[in-house]
Design a protein around this motif. Structure first.
Motif, PDB file in Angstrom:
ATOM      1  N   GLU A   9       0.803  -1.221   0.000  1.00  0.00           N
ATOM      2  CA  GLU A   9       0.000   0.000   0.000  1.00  0.00           C
ATOM      3  C   GLU A   9       0.838   1.274   0.000  1.00  0.00           C
ATOM      4  O   GLU A   9       0.315   2.367  -0.260  1.00  0.00           O
ATOM      5  CB  GLU A   9      -0.917   0.037   1.242  1.00  0.00           C
ATOM      6  N   LEU A  10       2.122   1.194   0.291  1.00  0.00           N
ATOM      7  CA  LEU A  10       2.920   2.394   0.497  1.00  0.00           C
ATOM      8  C   LEU A  10       3.221   3.116  -0.805  1.00  0.00           C
ATOM      9  O   LEU A  10       3.756   2.505  -1.742  1.00  0.00           O
ATOM     10  CB  LEU A  10       4.241   2.035   1.192  1.00  0.00           C
ATOM     11  N   PRO A  11       2.965   4.405  -0.899  1.00  0.00           N
ATOM     12  CA  PRO A  11       3.397   5.178  -2.067  1.00  0.00           C
ATOM     13  C   PRO A  11       4.907   5.393  -1.993  1.00  0.00           C
ATOM     14  O   PRO A  11       5.515   5.304  -0.928  1.00  0.00           O
ATOM     15  CB  PRO A  11       2.634   6.499  -1.926  1.00  0.00           C
ATOM     16  N   ASN A  12       5.526   5.693  -3.133  1.00  0.00           N
ATOM     17  CA  ASN A  12       6.986   5.747  -3.211  1.00  0.00           C
ATOM     18  C   ASN A  12       7.621   6.741  -2.245  1.00  0.00           C
ATOM     19  O   ASN A  12       8.588   6.384  -1.561  1.00  0.00           O
ATOM     20  CB  ASN A  12       7.419   6.043  -4.644  1.00  0.00           C
ATOM     21  N   PRO A  13       7.158   8.003  -2.145  1.00  0.00           N
ATOM     22  CA  PRO A  13       7.824   8.909  -1.196  1.00  0.00           C
ATOM     23  C   PRO A  13       7.752   8.417   0.246  1.00  0.00           C
ATOM     24  O   PRO A  13       8.732   8.496   0.985  1.00  0.00           O
ATOM     25  CB  PRO A  13       7.054  10.218  -1.383  1.00  0.00           C
ATOM     26  N   LEU A  14       6.584   7.885   0.641  1.00  0.00           N
ATOM     27  CA  LEU A  14       6.438   7.384   2.008  1.00  0.00           C
ATOM     28  C   LEU A  14       7.307   6.153   2.218  1.00  0.00           C
ATOM     29  O   LEU A  14       7.909   5.975   3.283  1.00  0.00           O
ATOM     30  CB  LEU A  14       4.974   7.073   2.283  1.00  0.00           C
ATOM     31  N   ARG A  15       7.392   5.288   1.196  1.00  0.00           N
ATOM     32  CA  ARG A  15       8.246   4.105   1.293  1.00  0.00           C
ATOM     33  C   ARG A  15       9.706   4.528   1.481  1.00  0.00           C
ATOM     34  O   ARG A  15      10.437   3.953   2.296  1.00  0.00           O
ATOM     35  CB  ARG A  15       8.108   3.258   0.033  1.00  0.00           C
TER      36      ARG A  15
END
Length: 859
Positions: free
Chosen positions: A635-641
């Motif tokens: 579920e994680l978007p790239n910036p948050l990941r």
């Protein structure tokens, strides 16, 4: 009363002389009064009067009835008429008959008796002086009124109706302001002037009417001192336009003035036009408020002398039509003095206020509402019924509060329901109407028996949105009453509020904080309204430990997270608001409620924000990041990941569970737009590891070659930590390795050049200067063990000014000659010769043994 009489005319010779003189006077009149009176009772015939008039013509000459205030405060009422020829046959004689009105002993006591102007046409006025020697007894009162042609007076009022309001406003100014302009009445017939004055005195309080000075005729208005002056048309020319001195009323020549802004004057004019002038006397007899004086409409009485309300209330009750300002004044006054009118008058007043009127404004509607509130429960229902109908119709047609329709009798209710039903339905479906108005109309429809069930959902939706958006304004008395009286509306509104509170829990909590809205026991005890119930409980649950508050709110919702996963989202937003929880709180929330609950509620994002927004060095954030990457990877978007991976990297560095290339890994993640706090957290961990004993040289080389300002800044901050200074001071080997590392790679970018200069000058030099001789020798030995000429270069760097020259030479500043000129000796190598760029013996030489980061040495 003893009112002395005075007669004045041209008389034959006698003891008092001949010519114009007082021919008969009541006993006791002082000579000073006679001298003063003589100046006030003269008469000049009109300019166009015939020089030798016939008896018939004499009857058409104007009469001068005047009232003057004398110097001692008493009054003189006089009638002067032209009599033609005198005793000698000479033309120009006149006769004046005057009555002296002494001032009352108590000036504050309302004066009784007739108004002086009522003496117009009195048969007691003498046409000639009494015979010589005849007694002239005092009168007991003002001369009795003469015959009054009511029809002629009514015609006069009708013809001059357009001027009346302005005239009464000017009369009021005369009574209130001694400097008010004189009123000039231009009439061919002096009787018309008397009627003007009669109108003026009738509207004034009785005492003021008695002291209003006037003359019904004068040839010289510029010299007249009375407040009201009557002139014939030819003598009125030239007075207009002097508004500071005269207010001229000339119905034959002047256009009608605009409406007077004085509601009292407007009301008085309407009363005279309706021929209900007895109301002026009636208003003076109105009882005062409880505990106050009554029976007097004077300045000292219960009502002001020019208060519009009592006069307007009596006028409306008597069937006199008034404008909106007059009706509003009547309603307002009656609301505060309901006991001053009897039930018949109140009912008549209510009917008058309820009649259709095109000019009815909001002030009048509000005043009628106040009167209705004052009468409700006090007067019989039939008295206020017209006002109830008026208020209900006004609420339907233009908004505003509506009274209970239960105040209507059954016939009136049925009639009004049939009349208003189409307009009521249209208003209930009008989206431009305010929510409170539509809710009030629902109450009206319920009380009138109009079926509005199908319209409830739309009204409930609008009301719920208004309550969430601005609860303080939206939750008024009408809304409170409607929610109490209409169960179906309350059910729909609460259901919609529950949905809105799920989207904006803070607004839902504010609704309960600033309004008295509360959930009943039944509503609070069911599984429905879960979000609204938590909003109502939020203030009590939020006190103390926030994790316990979260648990209490979820329990108070009355439903399980499996049945309504969004309950968890609402509870978390109520506890933490717009800010994320701390990393420790987020870790507890994840552990206590489980991965699935947070996934279905969407609150895992709040947990992730808690991790990446935590301050640098927060170990809970690192552990939470690892757990979130494991559980919510898909579920994680790239910036948050990237932010979470940076935190995971920091955790692995601290745990020494990391492979090679971690500097470049941190730099790659740092460019993927992560949260600044996460990047700061990871860069601080990388910098700390670069200053450790076991860091590979390849990682330092990666740092230097990156030329990344943010990571280098983190490295500089880490090097300035007290523990690093302690290590440099206590461990000669560590200090030697740092000297060699911070002198390496002089060909790297400017960011590294600035960094190494700062580290050597700002971190290492203060430590070295404070070392005792044995430790300094141990440091040089450690440098010798590193190989090359590091010990000699250290000794040259250690000398005063040496580091500056070294920085200039290898930093590309181009200021070597300038520094030499300043007296600083050139930096030399161990053999004493100068160190030039590229010298194999230099500390930063590209091919010497002075050491670079590539030579395998470790600081």
């Amino acid at each position: 009363m003893n009112l002395a009489q005075l007669h004045y005319t041209s008389a034959p010779p006698g003891p008092d002389g001949s010519g114009f003189r007082f021919t008969a006077v009541s006993p006791g009149v002082p000579a000073s009064l006679l001298r003063e009176a003589e100046q006030l009772i003269g008469y000049e015939p009109p300019r166009d009067a015939p020089p030798r008039p016939s008896a018939e013509q004499l009857g058409a000459f104007p009469q001068a009835l005047s009232l003057n205030v004398l110097s001692d405060g008493s009054r003189l009422l006089a009638r002067s008429v032209y009599t033609g020829a005198d005793y000698s046959g000479r033309w120009g004689n006149f006769h004046a008959h005057a009555v002296h009105l002494p001032q009352p002993a108590d000036a504050d006591r309302p004066a009784g008796g007739q108004l002086p102007i009522t003496a117009w046409g009195s048969p007691q006025w003498a046409a000639d002086s009494p015979p010589a020697g005849a007694p002239v007894p005092p009168l007991a009162s003002v001369p009795a009124p003469g015959p009054l042609d009511l029809g002629a007076l009514a015609a006069f009022v009708a013809a001059r109706g357009r001027w009346l309001a302005g005239f009464f406003a000017d009369v009021r100014r005369l009574a209130e302001d001694p400097a008010a302009p004189q009123l000039v009445l231009v009439e061919q017939d002096s009787e018309a002037v008397a009627w003007w004055i009669m109108l003026a005195c009738s509207v004034l309080p009785h005492r003021r009417g008695q002291w209003l000075t006037f003359t019904t005729y004068t040839r010289r208005p510029q010299l007249a001192r009375q407040q009201i002056i009557g002139v014939v048309p030819e003598d009125g020319l030239g007075l207009a336009g002097q508004e500071h001195r005269y207010r001229v009323y000339d119905a034959a020549r002047a256009a009608a003035p605009g409406p007077a802004p004085d509601p009292w004057a407007q009301t008085a004019a309407r009363i005279w036009q309706a021929q209900r002038q007895e109301l002026f006397a009636h208003v003076r007899r109105l009882p005062g408020p409880p505990g106050g004086p009554s029976g007097t409409y004077e300045p000292s009485g219960p009502y002001g002398p020019y208060e519009t309300g009592p006069l307007a209330a009596l006028a409306l009750a008597a069937g006199v039509g008034l404008d909106s300002a007059g009706r509003a004044a009547a309603a307002d006054w009656a609301a505060g003095h309901r006991a001053a009118l009897d039930d018949v008058q109140l009912h008549a007043l209510a009917r008058a206020l309820a009649r259709p009127a095109e000019d009815r404004g909001p002030e009048e509607a509000a005043a009628s509402g106040r009167l209705l509130s004052a009468l409700a429960g006090w007067a019989p229902p039939e008295v206020s019924e017209p006002l109830v109908e008026l208020a209900l119709a006004g609420a339907v047609r233009s908004g505003g509060s509506a009274p209970p329709a239960g105040l209507l009798g059954e016939p009136a209710r049925l009639r009004l329901a049939a009349e208003l039903e189409p307009e009521l339905r249209a208003a209930l479906t009008d989206p431009s109407r305010e929510a409170a108005d539509r809710v009030g109309l629902l109450r009206v429809s319920a009380e009138l028996g109009v079926d509005a069930e199908a319209l409830l959902p739309d009204v409930a939706r609008q009301l719920a949105q208004a309550l969430i958006a601005d609860p303080e304004s939206a939750y008024g008395e009408a809304v409170r009453a409607a929610l109490a009286e209409l169960p179906r509306l309350r059910e729909l509104v609460l259901d919609r509020l529950d949905g809105l509170a799920a989207g904006d829990p803070a607004a839902g909590a504010r609704l309960f904080a600033v309004t008295p809205l509360r959930l009943t026991g039944t509503e609070a005890g069911t599984g429905a309204l879960a979000h609204l119930r938590m909003c109502a409980q939020a203030p009590a649950a939020a006190a103390g430990d926030r994790m316990k508050a979260l648990t209490r709110l979820v329990e108070h919702s009355g439903t399980s997270l499996e049945e309504d996963p969004l309950v968890l989202r609402t509870a978390m937003r109520l506890v933490w608001g717009a800010q994320p929880p701390t990393a420790g709180e987020a870790w507890l929330a994840l552990s206590a409620l489980g991965e699935r609950a947070h996934r279905e509620a969407g609150t895992w994002e709040l947990l992730a924000r808690a991790a990446v927004c935590a301050p640098a060095g927060d170990r809970d954030a690192e552990a939470l990041a690892v757990e979130l990457l494991r559980r919510y990877s898909a579920e994680l978007p790239n910036p948050l990941r990237a932010s979470l991976l940076l935190l995971e990297l920091a955790r692995n560095l601290r745990a020494r569970e990391i492979g090679p290339g971690w500097v470049r890994q941190a730099l790659a993640l740092g460019t993927a737009d992560p949260t600044p706090t996460a990047r700061e957290h990871a860069y601080a961990a990388v910098a700390a590891h670069l200053l450790a004993d076991d860091r590979p040289d390849s990682e330092l080389r990666a740092l230097i070659e990156s030329n990344d300002a943010e990571l280098l800044a983190a490295y500089r901050r880490a090097a300035r930590q007290p523990r690093v200074a302690d290590r440099l001071r206590l461990d000669p080997r560590y200090a030697a390795e740092c000297f060699a590392a911070w002198n390496s790679q002089p060909q790297a970018g400017p960011a590294w050049q600035e960094t190494r200069a700062d580290l050597l000058d700002g971190v290492l030099r203060p430590v070295v200067r404070g070392l005792p001789a044995p430790q300094l020798a141990a440091l040089e030995e450690a440098l010798a063990r590193l190989g090359g000429r590091w010990s000699e270069e250290f000794r040259g760097w250690q000398r005063p000014g040496a580091f500056g020259r070294l920085r200039d030479r290898f930093g590309g500043s181009g200021r070597r000659g300038a520094k030499g000129a300043a007296g600083n000796p050139p930096l030399r190598g161990g053999s004493g010769g100068p160190i030039a760029p590229g010298d194999p013996g230099g500390p930063a030489g590209s091919g010497g043994s002075g050491g670079s980061a590539d030579d395998g040495r470790r600081p």
